[in-house]
Design a protein around this motif. Structure first.
Motif, PDB file in Angstrom:
ATOM      1  N   GLN A   1      12.001   1.419   9.246  1.00  0.00           N
ATOM      2  CA  GLN A   1      11.500   1.007  10.559  1.00  0.00           C
ATOM      3  C   GLN A   1      10.242   1.792  10.930  1.00  0.00           C
ATOM      4  OE1 GLN A   1      14.456   0.792  13.638  1.00  0.00           O
ATOM      5  NE2 GLN A   1      12.981   1.048  15.281  1.00  0.00           N
ATOM      6  N   GLU A   2      10.194   3.056  10.570  1.00  0.00           N
ATOM      7  CA  GLU A   2       9.037   3.887  10.900  1.00  0.00           C
ATOM      8  C   GLU A   2       9.006   5.087   9.960  1.00  0.00           C
ATOM      9  OE1 GLU A   2       9.447   5.290  14.889  1.00  0.00           O
ATOM     10  OE2 GLU A   2      11.584   5.652  14.676  1.00  0.00           O
ATOM     11  N   HIS A   3       7.997   5.912  10.109  1.00  0.00           N
ATOM     12  CA  HIS A   3       7.829   7.111   9.273  1.00  0.00           C
ATOM     13  C   HIS A   3       7.754   6.755   7.797  1.00  0.00           C
ATOM     14  CE1 HIS A   3       8.701   9.090  12.988  1.00  0.00           C
ATOM     15  NE2 HIS A   3       9.963   8.759  12.989  1.00  0.00           N
ATOM     16  N   GLY A   4       7.178   5.577   7.486  1.00  0.00           N
ATOM     17  CA  GLY A   4       7.130   5.138   6.102  1.00  0.00           C
ATOM     18  C   GLY A   4       5.825   5.442   5.398  1.00  0.00           C
ATOM     19  N   VAL A   5       4.839   6.011   6.118  1.00  0.00           N
ATOM     20  CA  VAL A   5       3.554   6.309   5.486  1.00  0.00           C
ATOM     21  C   VAL A   5       3.267   7.804   5.606  1.00  0.00           C
ATOM     22  CG1 VAL A   5       2.609   4.013   5.875  1.00  0.00           C
ATOM     23  CG2 VAL A   5       2.301   5.763   7.616  1.00  0.00           C
ATOM     24  N   PHE A   6       2.455   8.297   4.691  1.00  0.00           N
ATOM     25  CA  PHE A   6       2.100   9.713   4.696  1.00  0.00           C
ATOM     26  C   PHE A   6       0.879   9.930   5.589  1.00  0.00           C
ATOM     27  CE2 PHE A   6       3.847   9.078   0.295  1.00  0.00           C
ATOM     28  CZ  PHE A   6       5.058   9.719   0.536  1.00  0.00           C
ATOM     29  N   PRO A   7       1.002  10.748   6.632  1.00  0.00           N
ATOM     30  CA  PRO A   7      -0.099  10.885   7.597  1.00  0.00           C
ATOM     31  C   PRO A   7      -1.351  11.532   7.016  1.00  0.00           C
ATOM     32  CG  PRO A   7       1.663  12.457   8.063  1.00  0.00           C
ATOM     33  CD  PRO A   7       2.187  11.524   7.031  1.00  0.00           C
ATOM     34  N   TRP A   8      -1.219  12.284   5.918  1.00  0.00           N
ATOM     35  CA  TRP A   8      -2.372  12.960   5.330  1.00  0.00           C
ATOM     36  C   TRP A   8      -3.115  12.093   4.309  1.00  0.00           C
ATOM     37  CZ3 TRP A   8       2.741  14.219   4.577  1.00  0.00           C
ATOM     38  CH2 TRP A   8       3.261  13.987   3.322  1.00  0.00           C
ATOM     39  N   MET A   9      -2.623  10.867   4.072  1.00  0.00           N
ATOM     40  CA  MET A   9      -3.256   9.952   3.135  1.00  0.00           C
ATOM     41  C   MET A   9      -3.865   8.768   3.881  1.00  0.00           C
ATOM     42  SD  MET A   9      -0.568   9.604  -0.016  1.00  0.00           S
ATOM     43  CE  MET A   9      -0.061  11.010  -1.012  1.00  0.00           C
ATOM     44  N   ASN A  10      -4.999   8.264   3.382  1.00  0.00           N
ATOM     45  CA  ASN A  10      -5.552   7.053   3.971  1.00  0.00           C
ATOM     46  C   ASN A  10      -4.781   5.827   3.467  1.00  0.00           C
ATOM     47  OD1 ASN A  10      -6.656   6.273   1.431  1.00  0.00           O
ATOM     48  ND2 ASN A  10      -8.567   7.369   1.857  1.00  0.00           N
ATOM     49  N   VAL A  11      -5.172   4.656   3.933  1.00  0.00           N
ATOM     50  CA  VAL A  11      -4.431   3.433   3.600  1.00  0.00           C
ATOM     51  C   VAL A  11      -4.386   3.208   2.093  1.00  0.00           C
ATOM     52  CG1 VAL A  11      -4.498   0.907   3.750  1.00  0.00           C
ATOM     53  CG2 VAL A  11      -4.826   2.297   5.815  1.00  0.00           C
ATOM     54  N   LEU A  12      -5.515   3.315   1.428  1.00  0.00           N
ATOM     55  CA  LEU A  12      -5.555   3.090  -0.019  1.00  0.00           C
ATOM     56  C   LEU A  12      -4.667   4.082  -0.755  1.00  0.00           C
ATOM     57  CD1 LEU A  12      -6.680   1.660  -2.505  1.00  0.00           C
ATOM     58  CD2 LEU A  12      -8.660   3.188  -2.403  1.00  0.00           C
ATOM     59  N   GLU A  13      -4.731   5.338  -0.378  1.00  0.00           N
ATOM     60  CA  GLU A  13      -3.915   6.368  -1.040  1.00  0.00           C
ATOM     61  C   GLU A  13      -2.435   6.133  -0.797  1.00  0.00           C
ATOM     62  OE1 GLU A  13      -7.184  10.021  -0.750  1.00  0.00           O
ATOM     63  OE2 GLU A  13      -5.764   9.645   0.889  1.00  0.00           O
ATOM     64  N   ASN A  14      -2.076   5.719   0.424  1.00  0.00           N
ATOM     65  CA  ASN A  14      -0.674   5.426   0.726  1.00  0.00           C
ATOM     66  C   ASN A  14      -0.154   4.281  -0.129  1.00  0.00           C
ATOM     67  OD1 ASN A  14       1.086   6.692   2.947  1.00  0.00           O
ATOM     68  ND2 ASN A  14      -0.955   6.786   3.860  1.00  0.00           N
ATOM     69  N   VAL A  15      -0.910   3.201  -0.197  1.00  0.00           N
ATOM     70  CA  VAL A  15      -0.458   2.024  -0.933  1.00  0.00           C
ATOM     71  C   VAL A  15      -0.364   2.329  -2.420  1.00  0.00           C
ATOM     72  CG1 VAL A  15      -1.049  -0.348  -1.573  1.00  0.00           C
ATOM     73  CG2 VAL A  15      -1.323   0.408   0.803  1.00  0.00           C
ATOM     74  N   ALA A  16      -1.291   3.133  -2.939  1.00  0.00           N
ATOM     75  CA  ALA A  16      -1.334   3.424  -4.372  1.00  0.00           C
ATOM     76  C   ALA A  16      -0.395   4.541  -4.789  1.00  0.00           C
ATOM     77  CB  ALA A  16      -2.765   3.783  -4.773  1.00  0.00           C
ATOM     78  N   PHE A  17       0.291   5.163  -3.847  1.00  0.00           N
ATOM     79  CA  PHE A  17       1.063   6.372  -4.147  1.00  0.00           C
ATOM     80  C   PHE A  17       2.116   6.146  -5.235  1.00  0.00           C
ATOM     81  CE2 PHE A  17       4.791   9.088  -3.350  1.00  0.00           C
ATOM     82  CZ  PHE A  17       4.216  10.329  -3.565  1.00  0.00           C
ATOM     83  N   GLY A  18       2.887   5.072  -5.111  1.00  0.00           N
ATOM     84  CA  GLY A  18       3.940   4.810  -6.088  1.00  0.00           C
ATOM     85  C   GLY A  18       3.379   4.612  -7.491  1.00  0.00           C
ATOM     86  N   LEU A  19       2.265   3.923  -7.580  1.00  0.00           N
ATOM     87  CA  LEU A  19       1.625   3.713  -8.884  1.00  0.00           C
ATOM     88  C   LEU A  19       1.139   5.042  -9.465  1.00  0.00           C
ATOM     89  CD1 LEU A  19      -0.480   0.501  -8.106  1.00  0.00           C
ATOM     90  CD2 LEU A  19       1.691   0.633  -9.337  1.00  0.00           C
TER      91      LEU A  19
END
Length: 258
Positions: free
Chosen positions: A81-99
């Motif tokens: 529901q929330e707290h699913g993204v890392f605040p120290w990463m930008n959008v691209l870095e967040n989306v690419a994190f798992g890869l």
């Protein structure tokens, strides 16, 4: 690929003894199926997600995965529901994190991530940080990050619960659009009856403490879904039927909290 939850039960140890959270929960999710777990707070919906994800061992029962003729555990992704993204990463870095965690090279993971960032409508926000985004936009990041890893099973725990009504409808449409293109198995937790009907192929109605499945309802609506049809007679009929199942328990819970 399909999976089966067979006779799941969970009992938590407390100072006063054992607390049953789930009892005798069984269901199957078929290939490319979107299944919603619906019920009031405390009935064990999120507990089931944790078991399927491998984050919690059941006290009894098992989850059986059928993937390419074996019982190997498939890759899954969770959206909260929330707290699913890392605040120290930008959008691209967040989306690419798992890869990145899977060892995919920078150029390849960025190319894959760009595609899904565009699909969720954030192409102009790749360098933005979570604090610069609305709640709905942050949830789009979470959804893109889940799909970018190409999971066999997508587990979603009330991902739109904190959104306003209009934003929620937009996000539901975005989710259905991406899911239609990617066709993943989805197990989706919600306490919103209309949301479950509009999204799911089936709705598993849960009640009780310990939680159990009261009814498995197949939704007879064609795909792709048009969320503007939520006032159609067949949807209203299903809503009334589900509310009839849940009403006694919800009213009892409200009376007990007074």
């Amino acid at each position: 690929m399909s999976f089966e939850c067979r006779n799941l039960a969970v009992t938590y140890k407390t100072q006063s003894g054992g607390l049953e959270a789930l009892t005798d929960v069984s269901f199957t999710v078929s290939k490319n199926e979107f299944v919603c777990l619906l019920g009031p707070s405390g009935c064990g919906k999120s507990t089931i997600l944790k078991i399927v994800a491998g984050l919690l061992d059941p006290t009894a029962g098992e989850v059986i995965f059928q993937t390419q003729g074996t019982n190997g555990k498939p890759l899954n992704a969770m959206v909260f529901q929330e707290h699913g993204v890392f605040p120290w990463m930008n959008v691209l870095e967040n989306v690419a994190f798992g890869l990145e965690m899977r060892g995919v090279g920078r150029q390849e993971r960025n190319e894959i991530s760009h595609k899904f960032i565009e699909r969720v409508g954030l192409a102009h926000f790749e360098q933005s940080y979570p604090h610069e985004l609305s709640v709905g936009m942050r949830q789009r990041v979470s959804i893109a990050r889940a799909f970018v890893n190409d999971p066999e099973i997508l587990l979603m725990d009330e991902p739109f619960g904190s959104l306003d009504a209009m934003t929620k409808l937009v996000m539901m449409e975005e989710l259905l659009r991406i899911w239609s293109a990617e066709k993943k198995q989805v197990l989706y937790v919600t306490h919103d009856i209309e949301e479950a009907i509009l999204l799911g192929d089936r709705v598993l109605v849960m009640t009780g403490r310990p939680g159990r499945i009261r009814e498995d309802i197949r939704i007879p609506l064609p795909r792709p879904r048009d969320l503007r049809d939520r006032d159609k007679a067949e949807i209203i009929e299903i809503k009334e039927h589900i509310w009839t199942i849940l009403e006694e328990e919800v009213r009892s819970s409200l009376e007990g909290s007074q």
